[in-house]
Design an enzyme around this catalytic site. Structure first.
Site, PDB file in Angstrom:
ATOM      1  N   TYR A  79       7.216   6.095 -27.151  1.00  0.00           N
ATOM      2  CA  TYR A  79       5.930   5.751 -27.790  1.00  0.00           C
ATOM      3  C   TYR A  79       6.163   5.373 -29.254  1.00  0.00           C
ATOM      4  O   TYR A  79       5.679   4.332 -29.719  1.00  0.00           O
ATOM      5  CB  TYR A  79       4.993   6.957 -27.685  1.00  0.00           C
ATOM      6  CG  TYR A  79       3.607   6.733 -28.252  1.00  0.00           C
ATOM      7  CD1 TYR A  79       2.665   5.979 -27.561  1.00  0.00           C
ATOM      8  CD2 TYR A  79       3.241   7.285 -29.479  1.00  0.00           C
ATOM      9  CE1 TYR A  79       1.391   5.781 -28.069  1.00  0.00           C
ATOM     10  CE2 TYR A  79       1.967   7.097 -29.993  1.00  0.00           C
ATOM     11  CZ  TYR A  79       1.049   6.346 -29.287  1.00  0.00           C
ATOM     12  OH  TYR A  79      -0.206   6.148 -29.793  1.00  0.00           O
TER      13      TYR A  79
ATOM     14  N   LYS B  18       5.599   1.626 -30.875  1.00  0.00           N
ATOM     15  CA  LYS B  18       4.548   1.447 -31.886  1.00  0.00           C
ATOM     16  C   LYS B  18       5.136   1.046 -33.237  1.00  0.00           C
ATOM     17  O   LYS B  18       4.498   0.299 -34.001  1.00  0.00           O
ATOM     18  CB  LYS B  18       3.732   2.737 -32.019  1.00  0.00           C
ATOM     19  CG  LYS B  18       2.880   3.051 -30.789  1.00  0.00           C
ATOM     20  CD  LYS B  18       1.739   2.061 -30.654  1.00  0.00           C
ATOM     21  CE  LYS B  18       0.752   2.437 -29.578  1.00  0.00           C
ATOM     22  NZ  LYS B  18      -0.374   1.524 -29.491  1.00  0.00           N
TER      23      LYS B  18
HETATM   24  N1  LIG Z   1      -6.087   8.707 -30.165  1.00  0.00           N
HETATM   25  C1  LIG Z   1      -5.109   8.833 -31.033  1.00  0.00           C
HETATM   26  O1  LIG Z   1      -4.883   9.931 -31.586  1.00  0.00           O
HETATM   27  C2  LIG Z   1      -4.287   7.624 -31.410  1.00  0.00           C
HETATM   28  C3  LIG Z   1      -3.513   7.707 -32.572  1.00  0.00           C
HETATM   29  C4  LIG Z   1      -2.755   6.613 -32.949  1.00  0.00           C
HETATM   30  C5  LIG Z   1      -2.764   5.471 -32.172  1.00  0.00           C
HETATM   31  N2  LIG Z   1      -3.514   5.432 -31.040  1.00  0.00           N
HETATM   32  C6  LIG Z   1      -3.512   4.195 -30.264  1.00  0.00           C
HETATM   33  O2  LIG Z   1      -4.830   3.742 -30.151  1.00  0.00           O
HETATM   34  C7  LIG Z   1      -4.934   2.853 -29.037  1.00  0.00           C
HETATM   35  C8  LIG Z   1      -6.185   3.190 -28.267  1.00  0.00           C
HETATM   36  O3  LIG Z   1      -6.036   4.472 -27.694  1.00  0.00           O
HETATM   37  P1  LIG Z   1      -7.220   5.539 -27.697  1.00  0.00           P
HETATM   38  O4  LIG Z   1      -6.813   6.650 -28.573  1.00  0.00           O
HETATM   39  O5  LIG Z   1      -8.511   4.866 -27.921  1.00  0.00           O
HETATM   40  O6  LIG Z   1      -7.101   6.141 -26.221  1.00  0.00           O
HETATM   41  P2  LIG Z   1      -7.793   5.760 -24.845  1.00  0.00           P
HETATM   42  O7  LIG Z   1      -9.245   6.060 -24.915  1.00  0.00           O
HETATM   43  O8  LIG Z   1      -6.968   6.412 -23.809  1.00  0.00           O
HETATM   44  O9  LIG Z   1      -7.644   4.170 -24.788  1.00  0.00           O
HETATM   45  C9  LIG Z   1      -6.495   3.515 -24.298  1.00  0.00           C
HETATM   46  C10 LIG Z   1      -6.958   2.168 -23.814  1.00  0.00           C
HETATM   47  O10 LIG Z   1      -5.833   1.388 -23.414  1.00  0.00           O
HETATM   48  C11 LIG Z   1      -6.085   0.878 -22.111  1.00  0.00           C
HETATM   49  N3  LIG Z   1      -4.822   0.684 -21.422  1.00  0.00           N
HETATM   50  C12 LIG Z   1      -3.833   1.583 -21.241  1.00  0.00           C
HETATM   51  N4  LIG Z   1      -2.819   1.037 -20.558  1.00  0.00           N
HETATM   52  C13 LIG Z   1      -3.186  -0.237 -20.285  1.00  0.00           C
HETATM   53  C14 LIG Z   1      -2.563  -1.300 -19.593  1.00  0.00           C
HETATM   54  N5  LIG Z   1      -1.337  -1.178 -19.050  1.00  0.00           N
HETATM   55  N6  LIG Z   1      -3.228  -2.489 -19.514  1.00  0.00           N
HETATM   56  C15 LIG Z   1      -4.459  -2.636 -20.050  1.00  0.00           C
HETATM   57  N7  LIG Z   1      -5.086  -1.660 -20.722  1.00  0.00           N
HETATM   58  C16 LIG Z   1      -4.456  -0.473 -20.826  1.00  0.00           C
HETATM   59  C17 LIG Z   1      -6.985   1.917 -21.458  1.00  0.00           C
HETATM   60  O11 LIG Z   1      -7.782   1.364 -20.459  1.00  0.00           O
HETATM   61  P3  LIG Z   1      -7.532   1.429 -18.875  1.00  0.00           P
HETATM   62  O12 LIG Z   1      -7.059   2.804 -18.562  1.00  0.00           O
HETATM   63  O13 LIG Z   1      -8.888   1.114 -18.334  1.00  0.00           O
HETATM   64  O14 LIG Z   1      -6.532   0.368 -18.601  1.00  0.00           O
HETATM   65  C18 LIG Z   1      -7.881   2.281 -22.621  1.00  0.00           C
HETATM   66  O15 LIG Z   1      -8.930   1.337 -22.767  1.00  0.00           O
HETATM   67  C19 LIG Z   1      -3.643   3.020 -28.252  1.00  0.00           C
HETATM   68  O16 LIG Z   1      -2.791   1.918 -28.481  1.00  0.00           O
HETATM   69  C20 LIG Z   1      -3.044   4.281 -28.833  1.00  0.00           C
HETATM   70  O17 LIG Z   1      -1.655   4.304 -28.712  1.00  0.00           O
HETATM   71  C21 LIG Z   1      -4.274   6.472 -30.653  1.00  0.00           C
END
Ligand SMILES: NC(=O)c1ccc[n+]([C@@H]2O[C@H](COP(=O)([O-])OP(=O)(O)OC[C@H]3O[C@@H](n4cnc5c(N)ncnc54)[C@H](OP(=O)(O)O)[C@@H]3O)[C@@H](O)[C@H]2O)c1
Length: 254
Positions: free
Chosen positions: A157, A161
């Site tokens: 990861y 990233k």
């Molecule tokens: N939450 C945190 O603490 C955090 C911190 C730093 C960075 N991030 C980043 O923020 C971004 C959004 O994550 P989030 O925190 O909002 O979590 P989340 O609610 O789990 O959202 C992840 C999104 O990515 C989609 N996704 C995952 N794999 C996919 C694939 N192979 N193809 C198409 N869509 C895919 C999921 O949709 P489906 O399952 O419907 O495909 C979902 O809409 C991510 O890149 C994550 O790494 C999150």
């Protein structure tokens, strides 16, 4: 005036969390929005919410690992709304976690495919379209994990990233002359499905929340506002940046 009036925006990972909040904010700010993720039902409910609020949105379900899906999202923006101005490449997965000595080759490859190759393939097609309009704004979702804050057990990861930050700089330099800005946003912990999957006990949530200077995790809407800034003309002289929106977790190094 709405900040994204007459703009067409594409958001991946829009079925939940940061992407969903951002798609809604983009639409509320006047953008016509194309939303993507794998879960069709969640995308349909998002389109319904945006439409009920007076906005315009269209969805296409698919997996960002695949080039043809990324290409189809851009084609949908052009077919439905005539152009593409903004792309938020936000879909991501935590992937295979645990001690790095045990990570499988397939797990490593899958994490890189979703988090790094997918956003590259997205940007490839989005930028090709944006230059036809004289420019645009591309935003990638990176992270604090492994980059500004030690977080054992998430090597794939972190590598994927951090790769987005190099990609951001390379694309910003390459396409700046054609009016395309490219930036990354680096969230701290944000209360989404991913956050709850990674922090499945109260102890883990307390630990990560307290690692932030603000002593809490963020909300998806707080990230959405930062992405709106990077997407909109408010950031017209900002490109190639890795923008921290992290509640200060990067200044409390572990
Ligand atoms: N939450 C945190 O603490 C955090 C911190 C730093 C960075 N991030 C980043 O923020 C971004 C959004 O994550 P989030 O925190 O909002 O979590 P989340 O609610 O789990 O959202 C992840 C999104 O990515 C989609 N996704 C995952 N794999 C996919 C694939 N192979 N193809 C198409 N869509 C895919 C999921 O949709 P489906 O399952 O419907 O495909 C979902 O809409 C991510 O890149 C994550 O790494 C999150």
């Amino acid at each position: 005036m709405a900040r994204l009036q007459n703009k067409v925006a594409l958001v991946t990972g829009a079925s939940s969390g940061i992407g969903r909040a951002t798609a809604k904010l983009f639409a509320a700010e006047g953008a016509k929005v194309v939303v993507g993720a794998r879960r069709q039902a969640e995308l349909d409910s998002l389109v319904a919410e945006i439409t009920a609020a007076g906005g315009q949105a269209v969805a296409l379900a698919g997996d960002v690992q695949h080039e043809d899906y990324n290409q189809a999202l851009v084609a949908l923006a052009v077919e439905h709304f005539g152009r593409l101005d903004i792309a938020f490449n936000n879909a991501g997965t935590l992937g295979e976690a645990g001690p790095s000595t045990g990570v499988s080759e397939a797990g490593w490859a899958n994490t890189l495919a979703v988090n790094l190759t997918g956003p590259f393939l997205g940007a490839k097609h989005q930028i090709g379209q944006m230059v036809k309009n004289g420019g645009g704004s591309v935003v990638f979702t990176s992270t604090f994990v492994g980059h500004t804050f030690a977080f054992p057990g998430l090597a794939a990861y972190a590598a994927s990233k951090s790769g987005l930050i190099g990609l951001t700089q390379a694309l910003a330099a390459e396409f700046g002359p054609q009016g395309v800005r490219v930036n990354a946003v680096l969230p701290g912990a944000v209360e989404t499905e991913m956050y709850h999957a990674a922090n499945d006990t109260a102890e883990k949530r307390d630990w990560v929340n307290n690692a932030h200077a603000l002593r809490r995790a963020g909300q998806p809407e707080e990230l959405a506002r930062a992405v709106l800034y990077l997407a909109s003309d408010d950031s017209s002289f900002v490109t190639g940046t890795a923008q921290l929106v992290d509640g200060g977790i990067s200044i409390t190094r572990s």
